[in-house]
Scaffold this motif. Sequence first.
Motif, PDB file in Angstrom:
ATOM      1  N   PHE A 185       0.842  -1.198   0.000  1.00  0.00           N
ATOM      2  CA  PHE A 185       0.000   0.000   0.000  1.00  0.00           C
ATOM      3  C   PHE A 185       0.876   1.246   0.000  1.00  0.00           C
ATOM      4  N   TRP A 186       0.438   2.258  -0.754  1.00  0.00           N
ATOM      5  CA  TRP A 186       1.158   3.527  -0.872  1.00  0.00           C
ATOM      6  C   TRP A 186       0.263   4.687  -0.466  1.00  0.00           C
ATOM      7  N   GLY A 187       0.882   5.731   0.109  1.00  0.00           N
ATOM      8  CA  GLY A 187       0.207   6.997   0.271  1.00  0.00           C
ATOM      9  C   GLY A 187       0.324   7.810  -0.997  1.00  0.00           C
ATOM     10  N   GLN A 188      -0.249   9.007  -0.978  1.00  0.00           N
ATOM     11  CA  GLN A 188      -0.272   9.835  -2.192  1.00  0.00           C
ATOM     12  C   GLN A 188       1.002  10.656  -2.349  1.00  0.00           C
ATOM     13  N   GLY A 189       1.806  10.741  -1.297  1.00  0.00           N
ATOM     14  CA  GLY A 189       3.068  11.465  -1.359  1.00  0.00           C
ATOM     15  C   GLY A 189       2.970  12.886  -0.840  1.00  0.00           C
ATOM     16  N   THR A 190       4.079  13.380  -0.332  1.00  0.00           N
ATOM     17  CA  THR A 190       4.174  14.764   0.128  1.00  0.00           C
ATOM     18  C   THR A 190       5.522  15.327  -0.314  1.00  0.00           C
TER      19      THR A 190
END
Length: 120
Positions: A109-114
Amino acid sequence: QVQLVESGGGLVQAGGSLRLSCAASGRTFSSYAMGWFRQAPGKEREFVASIWWGFTSYADSVKGRLTISRDNAKNTLYLQMNSLKPEDTAVYYCAAGGGAIPRPAKVDFWGQGTQVTVSS
């Protein structure tokens, strides 16, 4: 399923600090290996740090400057970033996996990034 939402990115001068956070959904957060990856423009996504059952691992380029931690009671992952360098500029992604996550292919699973931008 695990949903990941990062926060805390921004613009900082070289030598400065930032703390990234990653809020995770799901009741089994504590059982997942959690980590941070980053991707600079024109480069592949690369491993930064991970934490699983109290064991931490870091990329050589960030050892001694970045610290990963987690609060299982709050379902939150952190990345404390000190002594930042311009080469740390990248989009930082929160990641979760059912096992060790030393490379992107192992992440479930990945987050959307920052975005983190370090000016010289």
